[in-house]
Design an enzyme around this catalytic site. Structure first.
Site, PDB file in Angstrom:
ATOM      1  N   LYS A  68       1.092  -1.041  -0.284  1.00  0.00           N
ATOM      2  CA  LYS A  68      -0.061   0.044   0.171  1.00  0.00           C
ATOM      3  C   LYS A  68       0.848   1.305  -0.328  1.00  0.00           C
ATOM      4  CE  LYS A  68      -3.772   1.804   2.816  1.00  0.00           C
ATOM      5  NZ  LYS A  68      -5.146   1.754   4.085  1.00  0.00           N
ATOM      6  N   SER A 146      -9.352   1.624   2.895  1.00  0.00           N
ATOM      7  CA  SER A 146      -8.534   2.017   2.030  1.00  0.00           C
ATOM      8  C   SER A 146      -7.576   1.735   1.425  1.00  0.00           C
ATOM      9  CB  SER A 146      -8.332   3.690   3.109  1.00  0.00           C
ATOM     10  OG  SER A 146      -6.907   2.970   4.056  1.00  0.00           O
ATOM     11  N   SER A 170      -9.754  -0.611   6.405  1.00  0.00           N
ATOM     12  CA  SER A 170      -9.446  -0.306   5.146  1.00  0.00           C
ATOM     13  C   SER A 170      -8.829  -1.657   5.210  1.00  0.00           C
ATOM     14  CB  SER A 170      -8.584   0.086   5.461  1.00  0.00           C
ATOM     15  OG  SER A 170      -9.045   1.933   5.640  1.00  0.00           O
TER      16      SER A 170
END
Length: 443
Positions: A68, A146, A170
């Site tokens: 990420k 996210s 997330s």
């Protein structure tokens, strides 16, 4: 779906495949239309070199993982899905989580797209584009956030592990919406150094995979600990469904999948009670002054917002700025109130080995409903609140949870969340292994 890490490692050990071949499969998937907007920076040549240097006996054996965009990689800036940090100074070292995956033989193939600064469960990004959910090629649907790109990197076959973070869901939200596994460990078990923070109180470093057994491998690497999930039958565990909050406003597809899941588990011998948990009604009051994410993100972003606020996603900036109004005594009161709430929740959950709930109450809606634009802000914030509602309880609890697929073939993905308080990780993984086995068995 491409075989999981466990099956692929067995093939490597048997000589039926090799890391270089598997890396080319990963790179091919990463370059396919299914991965449009998934990678903010591809590292394919680096991945090839790592695959060539890896040994089959290593836990990851040269197989691909993604990271990420909020994790430090030595020599690169850490933009966290933003435009305002795209030219920030390069990180001096890898984040600890990244270093541990590399040391285990993992081959990094790229940085993945995300909600800007990790502040939403929807997964929309106006700077890098929004990756479409992997489950429905006919209608572009939200990926969940996210950790949006991380989820699709796993679901598409580009990566075996998608390293991400979970502050209010997330990891579990995109896992549920894309039909894969997302494990949120107890936050203190994995170091967060080298990860750009959203909320230092709630942030958890964790990963998505294609199976529960892969989730165990990923967690053992990230936490530098051995999991002992046990071998007791499903009937040996006491499970519960919480009637309060978690079952509200379920879409029909989610309600049907969840009820079918409970029937399947009960038929396999599971003891599942229905319980009330009135403590959940206190969360609205606890967070009424803005909550940890707003206050702690504002503390980190306030100077950057003054300099470069126009470059932020307006929906993200709006949520961060809510932290500007929280007073010091309100923050301290929240810390103490949370501590008391956790103690009472842990007491209420103590008789059970795991709690069961839908991960989120909806299937992935079309991106068009929440795409950037003021005319869609109301829909965006309504959907975001629903997506975060169930998983964020576990973060407030400082607990652990896993989302695994529970939909039937041909249906849009639905996630089953197994959860409990802090340091119940191994029990959650043990129940999840058995639940996954029963849900995948022909009936």
């Amino acid at each position: 779906m491409r075989p999981d890490l466990h099956a692929t490692r067995l093939a490597l050990m048997a000589g039926a495949s090799d890391a270089r071949t598997e890396m080319e499969h990963s790179i091919s998937a990463a370059g396919s239309p299914a991965c449009n907007h998934v990678f903010t920076r591809s590292l394919f040549e680096e991945g090839r070199l790592a695959a060539a240097a890896a040994r089959p006996a290593q836990p990851l054996a040269g197989l691909a993982f993604s990271v990420k965009d909020l994790f430090d990689l030595a020599g690169q800036p850490t933009p966290a899905g933003s435009a305002v940090l795209s030219h920030a100074p390069a990180a001096k070292a890898d984040a600890t989580a990244v270093a541990r995956l590399r040391a285990a033989g993992g081959a990094l193939i790229g940085r993945t797209n995300m909600t800007e600064f990790a502040f939403s469960g929807v997964g929309v990004n106006p700077h890098h584009g929004t990756p479409a959910n992997h489950a429905d090629p006919s209608t572009p649907r939200i990926p969940g956030g996210s950790s949006s790109g991380a989820a699709i990197s796993v679901a598409s076959g580009a990566a075996f592990i998608g390293l991400g973070s979970d502050t209010g869901g997330s990891i579990r939200i995109p896992a549920a919406l894309n039909g894969i596994v997302g494990f949120k460990n107890t936050a203190r078990l994995v170091p967060a150094d080298g990860a750009l923070p959203l909320s230092t109180t709630l942030d958890t470093v964790c990963a998505m995979t294609r199976s529960v057994r892969d989730a165990i491998v990923a967690h053992e690497i990230l936490a530098a600990r051995r999991v002992t999930p046990g071998t007791a039958p499903l009937a040996a565990y006491r499970l519960a469904v919480v009637k309060d909050l978690f079952l509200d406003d379920m879409e029909p597809a989610v309600a049907a999948a969840f009820e079918r899941t409970l029937r399947t588990l009960r038929a396999a011998g599971a003891r599942i009670d229905e319980i009330a948990l009135p403590e959940l009604a206190e969360l609205r009051t606890l967070n009424s002054t803005g909550g940890f994410s707003a206050a702690e993100s504002y503390a980190w972003h306030r100077l950057l917002l003054e300099r470069s606020g126009a470059g932020y996603d307006p929906r993200v900036a709006q949520r961060i700025l809510k932290g500007a109004t929280m007073k010091a005594h309100e923050y301290i009161d929240l810390v103490h109130a949370r501590r008391d709430w956790i103690a009472r929740m842990e007491s209420a959950l103590a008789p059970f080995d795991a709690l069961l709930s839908p991960t989120v109450p909806m299937v992935a809606p079309p991106i068009a409903e929440v795409a950037p634009g003021e005319e869609r802000d109301d829909a965006f914030f309504r959907i975001n609140a629903l997506l975060l509602r169930n998983p964020s309880v576990v973060n407030m609890l400082d607990g652990c949870a896993i989302s695994l697929p529970c939909h039937a073939e041909g249906e849009l993905p639905v996630g089953l969340m197994l959860w409990h308080a802090a340091l119940h990780d191994d029990a959650i993984l043990a129940v999840a292994l058995q639940a996954e086995r029963e849900l995948q068995a022909p009936h």
